[in-house]
Design a protein around this motif. Structure first.
Motif, PDB file in Angstrom:
ATOM      1  N   HIS A  27      33.606  40.056  36.983  1.00  0.00           N
ATOM      2  CA  HIS A  27      34.940  40.063  36.368  1.00  0.00           C
ATOM      3  C   HIS A  27      35.332  38.650  35.941  1.00  0.00           C
ATOM      4  CE1 HIS A  27      39.389  40.015  36.347  1.00  0.00           C
ATOM      5  NE2 HIS A  27      39.202  41.126  35.652  1.00  0.00           N
TER       6      HIS A  27
ATOM      7  N   ILE B  37      38.874  41.595  28.010  1.00  0.00           N
ATOM      8  CA  ILE B  37      39.575  41.389  29.280  1.00  0.00           C
ATOM      9  C   ILE B  37      40.125  42.712  29.807  1.00  0.00           C
ATOM     10  CG2 ILE B  37      41.624  40.358  30.340  1.00  0.00           C
ATOM     11  CD1 ILE B  37      41.105  37.863  28.677  1.00  0.00           C
TER      12      ILE B  37
ATOM     13  N   GLY C 253      38.995  44.269  33.269  1.00  0.00           N
ATOM     14  CA  GLY C 253      40.026  44.540  34.273  1.00  0.00           C
ATOM     15  C   GLY C 253      40.036  45.989  34.709  1.00  0.00           C
TER      16      GLY C 253
ATOM     17  N   SER D 279      35.955  37.775  32.114  1.00  0.00           N
ATOM     18  CA  SER D 279      37.345  37.468  31.744  1.00  0.00           C
ATOM     19  C   SER D 279      37.582  35.983  31.498  1.00  0.00           C
ATOM     20  CB  SER D 279      38.300  37.959  32.832  1.00  0.00           C
ATOM     21  OG  SER D 279      38.229  39.350  32.942  1.00  0.00           O
TER      22      SER D 279
END
Length: 126
Positions: free
Chosen positions: A70, A53, A57, A74
């Motif tokens: 993303h 993550i 990010g 994530s």
């Protein structure tokens, strides 16, 4: 389409988690459902998920990763991989079985290593 993408990524994360659980169970480090063993599999997936993550990010903040990717990484992969509920149950079970030191170590390691892994992922993506 993003829903399917995130769902497929979640399957990948869940399979990764199953693989790590199996790896530790075969080595006697953590037998699933046996709370008297230190939960190395849960710690491993939570630290790895925090790193994933953080990395996603970091790349997303520099526009090097699209919002769809993303989300897939994530929410899908890391979400399917990590497990707060297993961490919570393992910690409480250790405590109830009288392994208070192991329970506290589990809390500390998940917190420190998880935050460290997230920081490392963000830093590497910078």
């Amino acid at each position: 389409m993003i829903v399917i993408f995130v769902g497929l990524a979640g399957v990948l994360g869940a399979l990764m988690r199953f693989g790590l659980d199996s790896f530790f169970a075969q080595r006697g480090r953590f037998a699933h459902g046996q709370a008297h063993h230190f939960p190395l599999a849960t710690l491993s997936v939570n630290v790895l998920g925090s790193f994933i993550i953080g990395l996603a990010g970091g790349f997303a903040s520099h526009a090097e990763l699209s919002p769809d990717w993303h989300s897939a990484i994530s929410i899908g992969i890391a979400g399917g991989l990590t497990t707060f509920s297993s961490f919570a149950v393992a910690t409480v079970s250790l405590w109830q079985l009288g392994n208070k030191f192991s329970a506290m170590v589990n809390i500390g390691l998940n917190l420190v290593l998880g935050l460290g892994a997230a920081w490392l992922g963000l830093s590497l993506a910078a």
